[in-house]
Design a protein around this motif. Structure first.
Motif, PDB file in Angstrom:
ATOM      1  N   ARG A   1      62.200  69.131  62.011  1.00 26.57           N
ATOM      2  CA  ARG A   1      61.361  68.137  62.693  1.00 26.57           C
ATOM      3  C   ARG A   1      60.279  68.803  63.546  1.00 26.57           C
ATOM      4  NH1 ARG A   1      63.056  62.903  63.049  1.00 26.57           N
ATOM      5  NH2 ARG A   1      62.698  62.616  65.271  1.00 26.57           N
TER       6      ARG A   1
ATOM      7  N   SER B   1      59.041  56.040  66.841  1.00 30.35           N
ATOM      8  CA  SER B   1      60.161  56.961  67.060  1.00 30.35           C
ATOM      9  C   SER B   1      61.356  56.530  66.230  1.00 30.35           C
ATOM     10  CB  SER B   1      60.522  57.055  68.549  1.00 30.35           C
ATOM     11  OG  SER B   1      61.148  55.882  68.996  1.00 30.35           O
ATOM     12  N   THR B   2      61.523  55.228  66.044  1.00 29.27           N
ATOM     13  CA  THR B   2      62.633  54.721  65.235  1.00 29.27           C
ATOM     14  C   THR B   2      62.404  55.033  63.759  1.00 29.27           C
ATOM     15  OG1 THR B   2      62.772  52.931  66.850  1.00 29.27           O
ATOM     16  CG2 THR B   2      64.028  52.665  64.822  1.00 29.27           C
TER      17      THR B   2
ATOM     18  N   THR C   1      61.127  57.379  72.467  1.00 30.34           N
ATOM     19  CA  THR C   1      62.486  57.638  72.939  1.00 30.34           C
ATOM     20  C   THR C   1      62.604  57.233  74.409  1.00 30.34           C
ATOM     21  OG1 THR C   1      62.529  59.512  71.409  1.00 30.34           O
ATOM     22  CG2 THR C   1      64.271  59.436  73.065  1.00 30.34           C
TER      23      THR C   1
ATOM     24  N   ALA D   1      62.745  58.710  62.691  1.00 31.38           N
ATOM     25  CA  ALA D   1      64.070  59.321  62.827  1.00 31.38           C
ATOM     26  C   ALA D   1      64.648  59.678  61.461  1.00 31.38           C
ATOM     27  CB  ALA D   1      65.013  58.375  63.572  1.00 31.38           C
TER      28      ALA D   1
ATOM     29  N   ASP E   1      64.725  64.186  58.584  1.00 33.42           N
ATOM     30  CA  ASP E   1      65.694  65.077  59.217  1.00 33.42           C
ATOM     31  C   ASP E   1      65.858  66.388  58.470  1.00 33.42           C
ATOM     32  OD1 ASP E   1      66.933  64.157  56.980  1.00 33.42           O
ATOM     33  OD2 ASP E   1      68.539  63.083  58.004  1.00 33.42           O
TER      34      ASP E   1
ATOM     35  N   ALA F   1      65.564  63.514  70.651  1.00 30.96           N
ATOM     36  CA  ALA F   1      64.772  63.211  69.447  1.00 30.96           C
ATOM     37  C   ALA F   1      64.842  64.340  68.419  1.00 30.96           C
ATOM     38  CB  ALA F   1      63.331  62.927  69.841  1.00 30.96           C
TER      39      ALA F   1
END
Lengths: 474, 96
Positions: free
Chosen positions: A343, A315-316, A359, A319, A322, B14
């Motif tokens: 996304r 998840s990191t 998350t 990110a 975008d 998210a």
């Protein structure tokens, strides 16, 4: 019947090229033709590259001048999350289907310097999240041994391409077993090097504390040749390590093979796989190796810990996508719409699921219960493995609890995760591990390969490749 | 137990939208996975190390700079929208 050039190993091709049995061009054509013929059925490659005439001529010239690089002129398949300058690198995602690499990954620079050629980019689970290559945004890769079954994953395209002789060897990446799992299902050799052993500069990240680039090859010796070419410290990857960082352990000719009996006898491990595992170990003892029963109870929480850390890091890492600078860019009324639409349309279902799970496990109310606890379990596991290597030189399990399953059979995501029970420990501990075929089991008339899995202490890849070669001969 | 509302909130954090018709199945699978990884609680593990690992500088030394502009066009060619060598984005600060 003599083998066609594409059916040979790196060792055999290197010898044949120097004996003028065929040229680099003929070798390329044999691989490219096989790939064009079989790929519509297997979907191992997402793209087959045009022949690079200059690179083929340069490789031929080096061979004519008796260059010693074994990889010179060897056509390789490259997983779609490894950057080759000027080529698309999509990580099998709609998010990056239009992304063209702006530089070569360090492993690609090294292979180019060695004279290797690149046939195409291979299919994978989107962003290396999965275990069957069914999560690719561009359709699954089918198993060459039975096309109703999965190739394994996430490097399923690379493994299938090697198994079906659509290349001489390939590169994959391994986050929780992604090189070894498809190697087992497709009947080839897969090596996950020590964490930090191979540079990840130019690799699209999945879970950064686990990811490693590794070879998929027809023999353990070929895997060693590829590993030798790609490993080494790289200033462009802060996690990469120099040779000799870990003190070498004395290992004799005859190895002490630690067997995780309790883990292997667990429910869910296929009976035929278990029988083949025992028979293979038995053969190794006739070669003079000894078996040592070992218990590592710290393995029990490993799979849960692995997935928590995987979700958090995925998840990191994801990110960054975008829709603003590159990749899929869908536009809405507001900047927030731009992010959400890019996304939501760019990521497939499993990727979205892991981003949300990550998350969740990183959120302030749960980070102690999940992420920090998983990190502790990881530290404890690593210590337990290090201690286990006082009494043995390698640790053996099957690579996968089952042979290749049918397409769609593991539609429940948790059922898919449970297949990783034997492979994730090497990623959690950072230790190197290899999968080498130990034979096949029969299912509905198909002979399905099954892999033997060995883990060794950090930087003991040489021990793994030597033992792999012994299994091939046993 | 995760609820549909919680999943929606995580999705918003998210920057992802889960379609309404997918939400129920998604939440069910989400819950099953959390229940599995939540087993970690049962295991007797040493108290987590509350201290952060020692910090070290992982950055390489400056040196061997790239030739200026050697990557500009390759990178700018990936931009969804550009003005010259600049990445063109939505205006987010109003002048009103």
């Amino acid at each position: 019947m003599t083998k066609r050039p594409n059916e040979l190993t790196i060792e055999e091709v290197a010898r044949a090229l120097r004996a003028r049995e065929f040229s680099v061009r003929e070798l390329w054509d044999a691989c490219a033709e096989a790939a064009q013929e079989k790929n519509p059925e297997l979907n191992a490659y997402l793209e087959l590259f045009e022949a690079d005439d200059a690179a083929i001529a340069a490789a031929q010239k080096r061979i004519d001048e008796n260059d010693s690089s074994l990889l010179c002129g060897i056509p390789l398949a490259i997983k779609d999350n490894i950057l080759i300058e000027g080529k698309i690198a999509s990580a099998a995602s709609q998010m990056l289907s239009n992304y063209r690499a702006t530089y070569d990954a360090t492993v690609i620079q090294k292979l180019k310097a060695a004279g290797a050629l690149f046939l195409g980019r291979t299919n994978m689970d989107e962003f290396a999240l999965g275990g069957s290559t069914e999560n690719s945004a561009f359709g699954p890769t089918r198993n060459p041994h039975d096309t109703s079954r999965v190739s394994g994953g996430t490097s399923g395209g690379s493994a299938a391409a090697v198994a079906a002789h659509l290349c001489i060897a390939a590169l994959g990446t391994d986050t929780g077993g992604s090189v070894r799992n498809p190697a087992s299902f497709c009947g080839v050799v897969g090596l996950k090097p020590t964490y930090g052993g191979v540079s990840r500069s130019g690799i699209i990240a999945a879970a950064s504390s686990f990811d490693q680039v590794g070879p998929l090859a027809k023999t353990s010796e070929d895997a060693r040749i590829l590993y030798d070419a790609i490993h080494g410290h790289d200033p462009m990857d802060a996690t990469s390590i120099p040779d000799g960082l870990y003190a070498p352990r004395a290992v004799g000719e005859k190895l002490r093979i630690g067997v995780l009996k309790t883990l292997v006898s667990k429910e869910g491990v296929d009976e035929d796989v278990r029988a083949l595992f025992s028979a293979t170990l038995e053969k190794l003892t006739t070669l003079g190796h000894t078996l040592v029963d070992i218990e590592i109870p710290e393995v029990d929480p490993a799979l849960a810990a692995y997935y928590i850390i995987n979700f958090a890091e995925v998840s990191t890492n994801l990110a960054r996508f975008d829709g603003i600078r590159y990749g899929r860019a869908v536009r809405g009324d507001t900047l927030l719409d731009d992010y959400v639409r890019s996304r939501s349309e760019g990521f497939g279902p499993e990727t979205r699921r892991r981003i949300l799970l990550g998350t969740y496990v990183l959120s302030s109310g749960y980070i102690d219960a999940y992420y920090r606890k998983a990190d502790t379990a990881r530290g404890v596991l690593r210590q337990a493995f290090e201690k286990a290597f006082d009494t043995c030189d390698v640790i053996a399990t099957p690579t996968m609890p089952t042979p290749a399953f049918k397409m769609g059979e593991k539609s429940d995501p948790l059922a898919m995760y449970l297949e990783d029970i034997f492979t994730v420990t090497a990623n959690l501990t950072g230790m190197p591990a290899i999968s080498v075929s130990m034979g096949s089991v029969e299912r509905e008339g198909s002979k399905l390969p099954v892999g033997m899995h060995f883990t060794a202490p950090h930087q003991a890849e040489n021990v793994l490749c030597a033992l792999g070669a012994a299994v091939e001969k046993a | 137990m995760a609820t549909i509302e919680e999943v929606k909130k995580l999705a918003a954090l998210a920057r992802i939208k889960i379609a309404d018709e997918e939400l129920e199945a998604f939440t069910r699978e989400f819950d099953a996975i959390l229940a599995y990884v939540g087993q970690l609680e049962k295991f007797d593990l040493p108290a987590g190390n509350a201290e952060m690992p020692p910090l070290r500088n992982v950055m390489r030394e400056d040196g061997e700079p790239q030739t200026p502009r050697s990557f500009t066009e390759k990178i700018a060619a990936q931009f969804p929208a550009r003005e010259g060598d600049a990445l063109s984005v939505k205006q987010i600060i109003s002048h009103d």
